[in-house]
Scaffold this motif. Structure first.
Motif, PDB file in Angstrom:
ATOM      1  N   ASN A 152      55.882  84.614 -15.026  1.00 35.14           N
ATOM      2  CA  ASN A 152      55.077  83.652 -14.297  1.00 35.14           C
ATOM      3  C   ASN A 152      56.029  82.928 -13.353  1.00 35.14           C
ATOM      4  O   ASN A 152      55.264  82.757 -12.166  1.00 35.14           O
ATOM      5  N   LEU A 153      57.216  82.965 -13.443  1.00 34.96           N
ATOM      6  CA  LEU A 153      58.097  82.372 -12.127  1.00 34.96           C
ATOM      7  C   LEU A 153      58.113  83.616 -11.039  1.00 34.96           C
ATOM      8  O   LEU A 153      58.199  82.924  -9.936  1.00 34.96           O
ATOM      9  N   ALA A 154      57.598  84.656 -11.533  1.00 35.00           N
ATOM     10  CA  ALA A 154      57.669  85.526 -10.417  1.00 35.00           C
ATOM     11  C   ALA A 154      56.429  85.578  -9.564  1.00 35.00           C
ATOM     12  O   ALA A 154      56.317  85.491  -8.292  1.00 35.00           O
ATOM     13  N   ALA A 155      55.448  85.332 -10.545  1.00 39.57           N
ATOM     14  CA  ALA A 155      53.962  84.900  -9.658  1.00 39.57           C
ATOM     15  C   ALA A 155      53.888  83.598  -9.129  1.00 39.57           C
ATOM     16  O   ALA A 155      53.347  83.551  -7.795  1.00 39.57           O
ATOM     17  N   ILE A 156      54.763  82.532  -9.502  1.00 37.22           N
ATOM     18  CA  ILE A 156      54.779  81.186  -8.831  1.00 37.22           C
ATOM     19  C   ILE A 156      55.535  81.398  -7.530  1.00 37.22           C
ATOM     20  O   ILE A 156      55.145  80.790  -6.333  1.00 37.22           O
ATOM     21  N   SER A 157      56.670  82.171  -7.552  1.00 30.24           N
ATOM     22  CA  SER A 157      57.437  82.246  -6.370  1.00 30.24           C
ATOM     23  C   SER A 157      56.451  83.079  -5.325  1.00 30.24           C
ATOM     24  O   SER A 157      56.613  83.056  -4.200  1.00 30.24           O
ATOM     25  N   GLY A 158      55.710  84.250  -5.895  1.00 30.35           N
ATOM     26  CA  GLY A 158      54.964  84.886  -4.906  1.00 30.35           C
ATOM     27  C   GLY A 158      53.884  83.968  -4.194  1.00 30.35           C
ATOM     28  O   GLY A 158      53.619  84.046  -3.148  1.00 30.35           O
ATOM     29  N   HIS A 159      53.492  82.988  -5.003  1.00 33.58           N
ATOM     30  CA  HIS A 159      52.366  82.029  -4.443  1.00 33.58           C
ATOM     31  C   HIS A 159      53.025  80.965  -3.526  1.00 33.58           C
ATOM     32  O   HIS A 159      52.345  80.563  -2.559  1.00 33.58           O
ATOM     33  N   ASP A 160      54.325  80.561  -3.857  1.00 32.63           N
ATOM     34  CA  ASP A 160      54.976  79.837  -2.778  1.00 32.63           C
ATOM     35  C   ASP A 160      55.118  80.809  -1.510  1.00 32.63           C
ATOM     36  O   ASP A 160      55.085  79.966  -0.603  1.00 32.63           O
ATOM     37  N   ILE A 161      55.347  81.749  -1.670  1.00 34.06           N
ATOM     38  CA  ILE A 161      55.742  82.787  -0.250  1.00 34.06           C
ATOM     39  C   ILE A 161      54.363  82.905   0.229  1.00 34.06           C
ATOM     40  O   ILE A 161      54.448  82.785   1.681  1.00 34.06           O
ATOM     41  N   GLU A 162      53.382  83.054  -0.491  1.00 35.20           N
ATOM     42  CA  GLU A 162      52.187  83.195   0.283  1.00 35.20           C
ATOM     43  C   GLU A 162      51.641  81.884   1.173  1.00 35.20           C
ATOM     44  O   GLU A 162      51.211  81.983   2.092  1.00 35.20           O
ATOM     45  N   LYS A 163      52.042  80.683   0.416  1.00 33.09           N
ATOM     46  CA  LYS A 163      51.748  79.386   1.206  1.00 33.09           C
ATOM     47  C   LYS A 163      52.665  79.238   2.304  1.00 33.09           C
ATOM     48  O   LYS A 163      52.103  78.992   3.607  1.00 33.09           O
ATOM     49  N   LEU A 164      53.761  79.741   2.560  1.00 31.89           N
ATOM     50  CA  LEU A 164      54.832  79.496   3.402  1.00 31.89           C
ATOM     51  C   LEU A 164      54.443  80.566   4.458  1.00 31.89           C
ATOM     52  O   LEU A 164      54.456  80.085   5.703  1.00 31.89           O
ATOM     53  N   ILE A 165      54.159  81.799   4.175  1.00 34.99           N
ATOM     54  CA  ILE A 165      53.975  82.761   5.146  1.00 34.99           C
ATOM     55  C   ILE A 165      52.337  82.312   5.890  1.00 34.99           C
ATOM     56  O   ILE A 165      52.512  82.703   7.213  1.00 34.99           O
ATOM     57  N   THR A 166      51.327  81.884   5.075  1.00 36.14           N
ATOM     58  CA  THR A 166      50.073  81.611   5.723  1.00 36.14           C
ATOM     59  C   THR A 166      50.380  80.274   6.737  1.00 36.14           C
ATOM     60  O   THR A 166      49.797  80.259   7.840  1.00 36.14           O
ATOM     61  N   ASP A 167      51.226  79.293   6.298  1.00 34.96           N
ATOM     62  CA  ASP A 167      51.416  78.350   7.106  1.00 34.96           C
ATOM     63  C   ASP A 167      51.966  78.717   8.260  1.00 34.96           C
ATOM     64  O   ASP A 167      51.775  78.278   9.721  1.00 34.96           O
ATOM     65  N   GLN A 168      53.019  79.679   8.566  1.00 32.02           N
ATOM     66  CA  GLN A 168      53.829  80.184   9.691  1.00 32.02           C
ATOM     67  C   GLN A 168      52.845  80.882  10.474  1.00 32.02           C
ATOM     68  O   GLN A 168      52.636  81.154  11.548  1.00 32.02           O
ATOM     69  N   PHE A 169      51.867  81.848   9.905  1.00 27.80           N
ATOM     70  CA  PHE A 169      50.836  82.482  10.441  1.00 27.80           C
ATOM     71  C   PHE A 169      49.864  81.647  11.225  1.00 27.80           C
ATOM     72  O   PHE A 169      49.403  81.990  12.256  1.00 27.80           O
ATOM     73  N   ILE A 170      49.637  80.563  10.696  1.00 31.13           N
ATOM     74  CA  ILE A 170      48.680  79.671  11.134  1.00 31.13           C
ATOM     75  C   ILE A 170      49.358  78.997  12.739  1.00 31.13           C
ATOM     76  O   ILE A 170      48.735  78.938  13.626  1.00 31.13           O
ATOM     77  N   LEU A 171      50.611  78.826  12.444  1.00 37.02           N
ATOM     78  CA  LEU A 171      51.241  78.456  13.574  1.00 37.02           C
ATOM     79  C   LEU A 171      51.172  79.396  14.644  1.00 37.02           C
ATOM     80  O   LEU A 171      51.142  78.839  16.022  1.00 37.02           O
TER      81      LEU A 171
END
Length: 439
Positions: A152-171
Motif C-alpha cells: 500500500n505504501l508503494a502504491a501511495i508513493s506511486g500515486h504521489d509521483i504521478e501527481k508530481l510528474i503530472t504537475d510538472q508536465f502541465i507546467l
C-alpha cells in the motif's frame, strides 16, 4: 560506367525522394515526443521508495515462510561434547595421574561429583513442536499484514509521483502553449512588416510605423527566447523527476486531463484499515505465549563419563515437554487495553480524513466550475480578437488603420492568449489535484 536515367522516370524519383524525406521527418518527430504516461512510468520504475517498499513486502512474505517452518517443522541438531577433567589420586599412600578417574576417594582436582571425571557426548537430537499449525498461521498473519502495508505504501508513493510528474508536465505544456502563441504573433508581425514596408514607399504609411513594427517584432523574439528557456528548464526538471538521463529538447504529446470517477474503495482509506489489522494481529501474536506449548523431543547417540565404558554407553531417549503460563501480572489485560486505545486513534484519524477529503474534493469541483466559465469567456474574447485582426488586415492594405492601434490590439490579444494558457494550465492542475484525492 554510368547509367543514364530516363527523363520520364526523373519526376518519379524526385517524388520518391520528397516522400522519403517527409517520412524521415515525421518519424523523427514521433520518436522525439513523449507523453505523460511514459514520464509517469519512468518515474515510478526509478523510485527508490517504491523499490524499497516492494522489497520489504517480499521480505515479510519470506518471514511468513520462516515462521511456518519454526512453529511446525522439526529441528534436528548434532550435539558433541568432550570434557577432559583429570585428577591426581592419592589413594593408599600412592600418588598417580588419572586422566579419567573411576571413583578415586582421595585426589587433587575438580570434584568428581561436579565434573564426573570427564564427559563424552555425541548425539543426534530432534525437537518436534506439536499442534502448532494455528500458532504458525497467527504468527504469519502479522507479517502478511506488514507485506500488505508495504504494498500500500508503494502504491501511495506511486500515486504521489504521478501527481508530481503530472504537475510538472502541465507546467511544460503551459510553456509550449505560450511559445506557440508568441511565435504566431511573431509570424503575424513579419507578414504585417512586409506589407507596411511596401506601403511606406508610396507614402501610405510612415517609416516610423515600420519602426514600431520592427521594435514590436524584436520584443516578441526576446519574449519567445525567454519562454523557450523556461521550457528547457522545466523539461529538464521533468526528466530529473522521472529519472530520465536525457538533455534533448523534445516536444510533448498534449495531455488533456479529465475528472476520474470515484473509486469503489479508496487506497488512502486502505492505509487505516491495514493499520488496524496490524494492531489486531500484533495483539494476537502477543497472546500466543499464553497458549500451551507441547513438544516432542528425542535423542540418540553416545553419552558417557568414563572412557573405558564408551562402547556400552550408546543409547537413545525420548520424551514430551509442556509449557503452560499461569500468571504474569495481568500483562495480557494491559496490552489489550493499549491495543484498544491505539485502534480508537486509528478509527478517529480515518474518520477525520474522510471528513476533510469530502470537503477538499467539493472545493476543487467548485473551483473547476469557476475555471470552466472563465476559460469559455477567454476563448470567446480570443475569437473576437482574431476576427478584429482579420478586419485590420484589410484596413492596413488600404492605409486606413493606425499602426499604433494595430499594435495595441495585438498586445491585448497576446495578453488574452497568455491568460488563456494560464487558465488552461491552472484548470489542469486542479483536475490533477482532484484526481489525486479522489483515489
Amino acid at each position: 560506367m554510368t547509367t543514364k536515367i530516363s527523363p520520364q522516370i526523373q519526376p518519379l524519383l524526385r517524388f520518391c525522394e520528397v516522400c522519403f524525406a517527409l517520412l524521415i521527418i515525421t518519424l523523427g518527430q514521433v520518436l522525439a515526443q513523449r507523453d505523460l504516461g511514459s514520464y509517469i512510468s519512468h518515474a515510478q520504475q526509478n523510485s527508490p521508495l517504491i523499490n524499497d517498499n516492494n522489497n520489504l513486502a517480499e521480505a515479510n512474505l519470506a518471514e511468513v515462510d520462516r515462521l511456518k517452518a519454526f512453529y511446525t517443522k522439526p529441528q534436528i541438531a548434532v550435539t558433541a561434547t568432550y570434557l577432559f577433567a583429570p585428577v591426581i589420586s592419592t589413594n593408599e599412600g600412592t600418588t598417580r595421574f588419572e586422566p579419567n578417574s573411576n571413583g578415586a576417594a582421595n585426589y587433587i582436582g575438580y570434584d568428581l561429583g561436579a565434573s564426573n571425571g570427564g564427559q563424552y557426548i555425541a548425539q543426534l537430537s530432534l525437537t518436534q513442536p506439536l499442534f502448532n499449525k494455528s500458532r504458525a498461521r497467527i504468527a504469519g498473519e502479522q507479517f502478511q499484514v506488514n507485506a500488505q502495508i508495504n504494498r500500500n505504501l508503494a502504491a501511495i508513493s506511486g500515486h504521489d509521483i504521478e501527481k508530481l510528474i503530472t504537475d510538472q508536465f502541465i507546467l511544460c505544456q503551459q510553456d509550449l502553449q505560450q511559445i506557440r502563441y508568441v511565435d504566431q504573433m511573431g509570424q503575424l508581425l513579419l507578414r504585417q512588416k512586409a506589407i507596411v514596408a511596401k506601403l511606406v514607399e508610396p507614402g501610405i504609411y510612415k517609416r516610423s510605423d515600420l519602426s514600431l513594427l520592427n521594435i514590436e517584432y524584436t520584443s516578441t523574439q526576446s519574449l519567445l527566447a525567454t519562454y523557450r528557456a523556461s521550457y528547457r528548464r522545466d523539461l529538464m526538471d521533468l526528466n530529473i523527476l522521472s529519472g530520465i538521463n536525457d538533455t534533448t529538447l523534445i516536444d510533448l504529446v498534449p495531455a488533456d486531463l479529465q475528472l476520474n470517477a470515484a473509486p469503489a474503495h479508496s487506497l488512502f482509506l486502505a492505509k487505516y484499515d491495514l493499520d488496524s489489522a496490524s494492531l489486531a494481529s500484533s495483539q494476537t501474536v502477543f497472546e500466543l505465549k499464553y497458549k500451551p506449548q507441547l513438544n516432542l523431543f528425542a535423542s540418540a547417540g553416545l553419552n558417557a563419563i568414563y572412557a573405558p565404558t564408551i562402547p556400552q554407553r550408546l543409547g537413545a531417549s525420548a520424551g514430551l515437554s509442556l509449557v503452560y503460563p499461569l500468571f504474569d501480572g495481568h500483562q495480557k489485560v494491559f496490552t489489550r487495553k493499549k491495543t484498544q486505545i491505539l485502534l480508537g486513534s486509528v478509527s478517529f484519524n480515518r474518520q477525520n480524513f474522510i471528513n476533510q477529503n469530502s470537503v477538499r474534493k467539493a472545493k476543487f469541483l467548485s473551483e473547476l466550475a469557476s475555471y470552466n466559465e472563465r476559460e469559455n469567456l477567454a476563448s470567446e474574447q480570443l475569437a473576437e480578437y482574431n476576427t478584429l485582426l482579420n478586419t485590420y488586415k484589410k484596413e492596413i492594405l488600404t492605409g486606413q488603420l493606425s499602426i499604433v492601434i494595430y499594435l495595441t490590439t495585438l498586445k491585448n490579444m497576446a495578453t488574452a492568449q497568455r491568460d488563456l494558457a494560464l487558465l488552461t494550465a491552472q484548470k489542469q492542475v486542479l483536475i490533477n489535484a482532484y484526481n489525486y484525492w479522489n483515489w
